[in-house]
Design a protein around this motif. Structure first.
Motif, PDB file in Angstrom:
ATOM      1  N   ASP A 162       0.867  -1.176   0.000  1.00 37.72           N
ATOM      2  CA  ASP A 162       0.000   0.000   0.000  1.00 37.72           C
ATOM      3  C   ASP A 162       0.904   1.227   0.000  1.00 37.72           C
ATOM      4  O   ASP A 162       1.605   1.481   0.989  1.00 37.72           O
ATOM      5  N   PRO A 163       0.913   2.020  -1.085  1.00 36.56           N
ATOM      6  CA  PRO A 163       1.826   3.174  -1.154  1.00 36.56           C
ATOM      7  C   PRO A 163       1.652   4.154  -0.004  1.00 36.56           C
ATOM      8  O   PRO A 163       2.616   4.790   0.429  1.00 36.56           O
ATOM      9  N   ALA A 164       0.434   4.293   0.508  1.00 38.23           N
ATOM     10  CA  ALA A 164       0.179   5.275   1.559  1.00 38.23           C
ATOM     11  C   ALA A 164       0.724   4.849   2.918  1.00 38.23           C
ATOM     12  O   ALA A 164       0.988   5.702   3.769  1.00 38.23           O
ATOM     13  N   THR A 165       0.904   3.535   3.123  1.00 38.90           N
ATOM     14  CA  THR A 165       1.373   3.067   4.431  1.00 38.90           C
ATOM     15  C   THR A 165       2.715   2.347   4.372  1.00 38.90           C
ATOM     16  O   THR A 165       3.564   2.544   5.249  1.00 38.90           O
ATOM     17  N   ASP A 166       2.923   1.532   3.362  1.00 40.06           N
ATOM     18  CA  ASP A 166       4.184   0.781   3.277  1.00 40.06           C
ATOM     19  C   ASP A 166       5.337   1.656   2.799  1.00 40.06           C
ATOM     20  O   ASP A 166       6.488   1.448   3.191  1.00 40.06           O
ATOM     21  N   LEU A 167       5.047   2.616   1.927  1.00 40.29           N
ATOM     22  CA  LEU A 167       6.040   3.619   1.580  1.00 40.29           C
ATOM     23  C   LEU A 167       5.910   4.770   2.590  1.00 40.29           C
ATOM     24  O   LEU A 167       4.822   5.293   2.800  1.00 40.29           O
ATOM     25  N   LYS A 168       6.980   5.141   3.210  1.00 35.17           N
ATOM     26  CA  LYS A 168       6.940   6.128   4.298  1.00 35.17           C
ATOM     27  C   LYS A 168       7.133   7.555   3.775  1.00 35.17           C
ATOM     28  O   LYS A 168       7.794   8.378   4.404  1.00 35.17           O
ATOM     29  N   ILE A 169       6.561   7.848   2.625  1.00 30.70           N
ATOM     30  CA  ILE A 169       6.737   9.149   1.996  1.00 30.70           C
ATOM     31  C   ILE A 169       6.050  10.239   2.816  1.00 30.70           C
ATOM     32  O   ILE A 169       4.849  10.158   3.081  1.00 30.70           O
ATOM     33  N   ARG A 170       6.805  11.236   3.244  1.00 38.36           N
ATOM     34  CA  ARG A 170       6.204  12.361   3.943  1.00 38.36           C
ATOM     35  C   ARG A 170       6.539  13.706   3.281  1.00 38.36           C
ATOM     36  O   ARG A 170       6.113  14.751   3.758  1.00 38.36           O
ATOM     37  N   ALA A 171       7.300  13.674   2.187  1.00 39.54           N
ATOM     38  CA  ALA A 171       7.625  14.885   1.440  1.00 39.54           C
ATOM     39  C   ALA A 171       7.453  14.606  -0.043  1.00 39.54           C
ATOM     40  O   ALA A 171       7.821  13.530  -0.527  1.00 39.54           O
ATOM     41  N   LEU A 172       6.896  15.584  -0.755  1.00 36.58           N
ATOM     42  CA  LEU A 172       6.622  15.424  -2.182  1.00 36.58           C
ATOM     43  C   LEU A 172       7.251  16.572  -2.975  1.00 36.58           C
ATOM     44  O   LEU A 172       6.547  17.409  -3.539  1.00 36.58           O
TER      45      LEU A 172
END
Length: 393
Positions: A162-172
């Motif tokens: 799940d990109p929203a949870t498994d990837l820890k992206i917090r900056a775009l």
């Protein structure tokens, strides 16, 4: 003499066409550089280049000072867009002759104390591998185009994540569709602006009401696209930029033909007094940014019409398919229609070879493009149409 900001208007501006003419007249560097390789023993320097989609690449020389200050501005922007010291970041821009990947790398490593995974593009490190690395190392940002970041999200889903949870992206810090990126990764999106020759110029604050110009490094003027005359605050025109720090290849009233507008001077609700500009609003000419590469439709047409079996009649369309911007070129041939597929394949092959991008082609009989090009009804034939839906700004 130039003693005030208003005095800048006394000086002429120049455009990318002037740079190209300089390179043609004084190859391979042109006569606009502040330093050249023969001075390298005196001062370290680097040279980066544009993509060369309309002919010879445009070189830009950077001294050690230029690289250091440029990295500081980039670090400032990355911090404003959500990256923090100690973060792990995938740098998925192409490590090549272009400035982008190296500019990000220097800012992240030297000034933000980030751990940089130099994955480069999907052609260097597969998208599947990039997903695995981002999850394994807990990357908080992936530097690339917005389109490719959405592609990474698609592949992550295919791999069961799940990109929203498994990837820890917090900056775009990715240029793309704000709504699509925010909804996919759940992080706040901030707009920003910069380009090849000058690096990072402005970025958005949490108020999301204009981009703060880094006025300690740049002076931004807005001019009429046709006349070059100054435009009042709030009126859309072409960005004309002057750098205050570079020594290797400084830009003085460079009319880049990107469209934006200036906010009136004043304090932002965030507390900053830095002058604000509007977000990038398109091109004053026909340039299209395709997967991070500047492409001129005229160059696409010229290459396509160089293929045997075509005539010098073409039309280029910019379209949006899924989450990607694409170009489609239609080219006229007077050959038997049974040869069209072979000609189409050669056009696509040559475009890929020359531009490094996959661009779709169609081959049509004489007269098929007349309505689009208005060749019989307009004093100047039309060769390009942007059919992409407008992104909300």
């Amino acid at each position: 003499a130039i003693r005030t900001l208003d005095d800048l208007w006394k000086a002429p501006f120049y455009t990318v066409d002037d740079i190209r003419k300089s390179i043609e007249a004084h190859p391979p560097f042109g006569d606009y550089q502040g330093v050249t390789p023969d001075l390298a023993r005196r001062e370290p320097m680097r040279v980066y280049m544009s993509g060369g989609t309309t002919g010879k690449s445009r070189p830009t020389f950077y001294t050690a000072w230029d690289r250091m200050v440029g990295a500081v501005f980039t670090a400032r922007a990355l911090y404003a867009l959500g990256i923090r010291p100690g973060d792990t970041v995938l740098n998925s821009w192409a490590y090549g002759t272009h400035n982008g990947a190296f500019c990000f790398d220097e800012a992240l490593y030297q000034w933000l104390n980030c751990v940089v995974l130099t994955t480069s593009t999907g052609n260097v490190t597969s998208t599947e591998k990039q997903v695995e690395l981002a999850i394994e190392y807990g990357a908080t940002a992936i530097l690339t185009t917005g389109d490719y970041l959405l592609r990474i999200a698609e592949v992550a889903k295919q791999l069961g994540y799940d990109p929203a949870t498994d990837l820890k992206i917090r900056a775009l810090p990715n240029i793309g569709d704000p709504d699509a990126l925010t909804s996919t990764f759940g992080a706040e999106y901030y707009r920003s602006y910069g380009f090849h020759e000058v690096q990072w110029v402005a970025s958005e604050c949490p108020m999301h009401d204009g981009l703060h110009i880094y006025e300690d490094g740049f002076i931004v003027q807005i001019v009429d696209v046709e006349t070059g005359e100054p435009l009042p605050d709030g009126e859309l025109g072409s960005i004309c930029i002057t750098e205050l720090y570079k020594t290797g290849s400084s830009q003085f009233r460079y009319n880049i033909m990107d469209l934006s507008y200036l906010y009136p001077p004043g304090q932002c609700a965030c507390g900053s007094w830095l002058r604000k500009m509007g977000p990038f609003a398109g091109r004053g000419d026909n340039m299209v940014k395709l997967r991070g590469v500047n492409v001129w439709p005229e160059a696409v047409g010229e290459i396509a019409c160089s293929v045997e079996g075509t005539v010098p009649d073409y039309f280029v369309r910019a379209i949006r398919e899924g989450n990607r911007d694409e170009l489609v070129v239609s080219v006229v041939s007077d050959r038997d229609p049974s040869q069209f597929d072979e000609i189409r394949a050669e056009i696509e092959r040559r475009l890929q070879q020359r531009l490094g991008l996959k661009i779709a082609a169609t081959v049509v009989p004489p007269g098929a493009l007349d309505e689009l090009t208005e060749i019989h009804t307009s004093p100047k034939s039309k060769r390009f149409r942007d059919e992409r839906p407008k992104v909300k700004t």
